[in-house]
Design a protein around this motif. Structure first.
Motif, PDB file in Angstrom:
ATOM      1  N   VAL A  66       1.490   0.602   3.219  1.00  0.00           N
ATOM      2  CA  VAL A  66       1.582  -0.875   3.234  1.00  0.00           C
ATOM      3  C   VAL A  66       2.554  -1.509   2.387  1.00  0.00           C
ATOM      4  O   VAL A  66       2.165  -1.130   1.245  1.00  0.00           O
ATOM      5  CB  VAL A  66       0.346  -1.434   3.597  1.00  0.00           C
ATOM      6  CG1 VAL A  66       0.504  -2.640   3.815  1.00  0.00           C
ATOM      7  CG2 VAL A  66      -0.448  -0.646   4.924  1.00  0.00           C
ATOM      8  N   GLY A  67       3.491  -2.057   2.660  1.00  0.00           N
ATOM      9  CA  GLY A  67       4.348  -2.725   1.695  1.00  0.00           C
ATOM     10  C   GLY A  67       5.328  -1.959   0.736  1.00  0.00           C
ATOM     11  O   GLY A  67       5.386  -2.227  -0.320  1.00  0.00           O
ATOM     12  N   ALA A  68       5.747  -0.844   1.352  1.00  0.00           N
ATOM     13  CA  ALA A  68       6.660  -0.171   0.788  1.00  0.00           C
ATOM     14  C   ALA A  68       7.878  -0.636   0.261  1.00  0.00           C
ATOM     15  O   ALA A  68       8.518  -0.138  -0.664  1.00  0.00           O
ATOM     16  CB  ALA A  68       6.774   1.181   1.746  1.00  0.00           C
ATOM     17  N   THR A 124       0.414   1.421  -1.881  1.00  0.00           N
ATOM     18  CA  THR A 124      -0.652   0.886  -1.042  1.00  0.00           C
ATOM     19  C   THR A 124      -0.858   1.386   0.212  1.00  0.00           C
ATOM     20  O   THR A 124       0.291   1.518   0.806  1.00  0.00           O
ATOM     21  CB  THR A 124      -1.116  -0.790  -1.142  1.00  0.00           C
ATOM     22  OG1 THR A 124       0.471  -1.372  -0.513  1.00  0.00           O
ATOM     23  CG2 THR A 124      -0.972  -1.052  -2.579  1.00  0.00           C
ATOM     24  N   GLY A 125      -1.655   1.565   0.947  1.00  0.00           N
ATOM     25  CA  GLY A 125      -2.049   1.854   2.362  1.00  0.00           C
ATOM     26  C   GLY A 125      -3.373   2.360   2.806  1.00  0.00           C
ATOM     27  O   GLY A 125      -4.359   2.027   2.088  1.00  0.00           O
ATOM     28  N   TYR A 126      -3.380   2.961   3.826  1.00  0.00           N
ATOM     29  CA  TYR A 126      -4.653   3.474   4.472  1.00  0.00           C
ATOM     30  C   TYR A 126      -4.468   4.844   4.835  1.00  0.00           C
ATOM     31  O   TYR A 126      -3.341   5.341   5.128  1.00  0.00           O
ATOM     32  CB  TYR A 126      -5.216   2.349   5.442  1.00  0.00           C
ATOM     33  CG  TYR A 126      -4.331   2.189   6.380  1.00  0.00           C
ATOM     34  CD1 TYR A 126      -4.296   2.911   7.690  1.00  0.00           C
ATOM     35  CD2 TYR A 126      -3.344   1.101   6.604  1.00  0.00           C
ATOM     36  CE1 TYR A 126      -3.424   2.768   8.914  1.00  0.00           C
ATOM     37  CE2 TYR A 126      -2.495   0.809   7.767  1.00  0.00           C
ATOM     38  CZ  TYR A 126      -2.548   1.739   8.671  1.00  0.00           C
ATOM     39  OH  TYR A 126      -1.760   1.594   9.719  1.00  0.00           O
ATOM     40  N   TYR A 143      -9.070   2.701   2.659  1.00  0.00           N
ATOM     41  CA  TYR A 143      -7.650   1.844   1.814  1.00  0.00           C
ATOM     42  C   TYR A 143      -7.668   2.294   0.460  1.00  0.00           C
ATOM     43  O   TYR A 143      -8.289   2.536  -0.401  1.00  0.00           O
ATOM     44  CB  TYR A 143      -7.875   0.315   2.011  1.00  0.00           C
ATOM     45  CG  TYR A 143      -7.855  -0.039   3.504  1.00  0.00           C
ATOM     46  CD1 TYR A 143      -6.546  -0.617   3.962  1.00  0.00           C
ATOM     47  CD2 TYR A 143      -8.978   0.118   4.503  1.00  0.00           C
ATOM     48  CE1 TYR A 143      -6.629  -0.807   5.412  1.00  0.00           C
ATOM     49  CE2 TYR A 143      -8.785  -0.210   5.815  1.00  0.00           C
ATOM     50  CZ  TYR A 143      -7.606  -0.629   6.365  1.00  0.00           C
ATOM     51  OH  TYR A 143      -7.601  -0.908   7.529  1.00  0.00           O
ATOM     52  N   VAL A 144      -6.224   2.677   0.024  1.00  0.00           N
ATOM     53  CA  VAL A 144      -6.140   3.310  -1.054  1.00  0.00           C
ATOM     54  C   VAL A 144      -4.851   2.359  -1.974  1.00  0.00           C
ATOM     55  O   VAL A 144      -3.827   2.224  -1.120  1.00  0.00           O
ATOM     56  CB  VAL A 144      -6.227   4.870  -1.070  1.00  0.00           C
ATOM     57  CG1 VAL A 144      -4.852   5.141  -0.231  1.00  0.00           C
ATOM     58  CG2 VAL A 144      -6.130   5.351  -2.444  1.00  0.00           C
ATOM     59  N   TYR A 145      -4.978   2.534  -2.954  1.00  0.00           N
ATOM     60  CA  TYR A 145      -3.843   2.182  -3.960  1.00  0.00           C
ATOM     61  C   TYR A 145      -3.639   3.102  -5.242  1.00  0.00           C
ATOM     62  O   TYR A 145      -4.602   3.505  -5.703  1.00  0.00           O
ATOM     63  CB  TYR A 145      -3.764   0.671  -4.252  1.00  0.00           C
ATOM     64  CG  TYR A 145      -4.966   0.273  -5.098  1.00  0.00           C
ATOM     65  CD1 TYR A 145      -4.696   0.332  -6.587  1.00  0.00           C
ATOM     66  CD2 TYR A 145      -6.050  -0.260  -4.807  1.00  0.00           C
ATOM     67  CE1 TYR A 145      -5.580  -0.121  -7.394  1.00  0.00           C
ATOM     68  CE2 TYR A 145      -7.009  -0.667  -5.735  1.00  0.00           C
ATOM     69  CZ  TYR A 145      -6.598  -0.942  -7.058  1.00  0.00           C
ATOM     70  OH  TYR A 145      -7.567  -1.203  -7.951  1.00  0.00           O
ATOM     71  N   SER A 146      -2.552   3.500  -5.557  1.00  0.00           N
ATOM     72  CA  SER A 146      -2.252   4.086  -6.591  1.00  0.00           C
ATOM     73  C   SER A 146      -1.075   3.810  -7.404  1.00  0.00           C
ATOM     74  O   SER A 146       0.018   3.571  -6.915  1.00  0.00           O
ATOM     75  CB  SER A 146      -1.855   5.792  -5.974  1.00  0.00           C
ATOM     76  OG  SER A 146      -1.690   6.600  -7.174  1.00  0.00           O
ATOM     77  N   LYS A 165      -0.039  -7.132  -3.495  1.00  0.00           N
ATOM     78  CA  LYS A 165      -0.126  -5.912  -2.220  1.00  0.00           C
ATOM     79  C   LYS A 165      -1.735  -5.242  -2.396  1.00  0.00           C
ATOM     80  O   LYS A 165      -2.200  -5.174  -1.352  1.00  0.00           O
ATOM     81  CB  LYS A 165       0.504  -4.793  -2.791  1.00  0.00           C
ATOM     82  CG  LYS A 165       2.079  -4.987  -2.464  1.00  0.00           C
ATOM     83  CD  LYS A 165       2.906  -4.032  -3.055  1.00  0.00           C
ATOM     84  CE  LYS A 165       2.836  -2.630  -2.512  1.00  0.00           C
ATOM     85  NZ  LYS A 165       3.739  -1.595  -2.999  1.00  0.00           N
ATOM     86  N   ILE A 166      -2.394  -5.335  -3.578  1.00  0.00           N
ATOM     87  CA  ILE A 166      -3.740  -4.809  -3.781  1.00  0.00           C
ATOM     88  C   ILE A 166      -4.723  -5.989  -2.854  1.00  0.00           C
ATOM     89  O   ILE A 166      -5.814  -5.571  -2.505  1.00  0.00           O
ATOM     90  CB  ILE A 166      -4.213  -4.476  -5.301  1.00  0.00           C
ATOM     91  CG1 ILE A 166      -3.285  -3.289  -5.639  1.00  0.00           C
ATOM     92  CG2 ILE A 166      -5.560  -4.087  -5.386  1.00  0.00           C
ATOM     93  CD1 ILE A 166      -3.431  -3.055  -6.999  1.00  0.00           C
TER      94      ILE A 166
END
Length: 196
Positions: free
Chosen positions: A19-21, A44-46, A55-58, A75-76
């Motif tokens: 999400v939000g690439a 970010t994404g799922y 849901y995860v962000y790195s 985004k987070i």
């Protein structure tokens, strides 16, 4: 990139949806204009863990040292809203040099807003500096690799701290003295613990 590799190692194979690439850092007079900032330094994404939605962000330390800027934080924050609607956890894989302008307050606000409804898991996979240390502190579960470092103020800046300059930021110190995080041997061990 390493940030995406970490997500793919954490989630069920083929389940990640970004999400939000296409979001990048907003250029201001205070940013480094000649540097590219794809995704503003965070992916970010799922996806799923054992078939369960997460849901995860790195943070991507290769983009502006993974520092949290305005779009990075937004985004987070959006991820938290999505996770709340889905009744799913948020997992943060932290590897950053702190924050930039107009940033992490909105993430902390989302952490506080959803403290009772969204399970929050943080993993320090490299550096976690400055105000960013509040993210694992406000999480339900926080993990670190044994090589990770977490500090509000770099230890070598503390007067007369030459002898102990590498102690206060270490994972060992965070686990034994501050109690901020559980320390595991490797990234793979941290990711396995999160999956568990």
């Amino acid at each position: 990139c390493l940030a995406l590799e970490r997500i793919n190692r954490l989630l069920d194979e083929g389940s990640f949806v970004e999400v939000g690439a296409l979001v990048s850092a907003r250029t201001t007079d205070f940013t480094v204009n000649d540097q590219s900032a794809p995704s503003d330094g965070v992916i970010t994404g799922y996806g799923q863990i054992e078939g369960n939605p997460v849901y995860v962000y790195s943070q991507n330390r290769d983009v502006l040292n993974g520092t949290m800027g305005e779009m990075h934080a937004k985004k987070i924050a959006k991820l938290y809203d999505m996770a709340d609607k889905a009744a799913a956890p948020v997992i943060g894989l932290l590897d950053c040099g702190g924050f930039r302008l107009d940033s992490f307050g909105c993430v902390l606000a989302k952490q506080a807003e959803y403290a009772d409804s969204v399970l929050q898991i943080s993993a320090v996979m490299g550096n976690c500096a400055g105000g960013m240390t509040l993210i694992p502190a406000m999480s339900d579960f926080a993990f670190m690799t044994k090589e990770a470092q977490m500090y509000v103020n770099a230890p070598h800046t503390i007067q007369d701290n030459k002898k102990l300059s590498r102690e206060f930021d270490s994972a060992k110190y965070q686990a034994a003295v501050s109690g901020q995080a559980e320390v595991l041997e490797s990234e793979d061990a941290v990711l396995a613990k999160i999956r568990e």
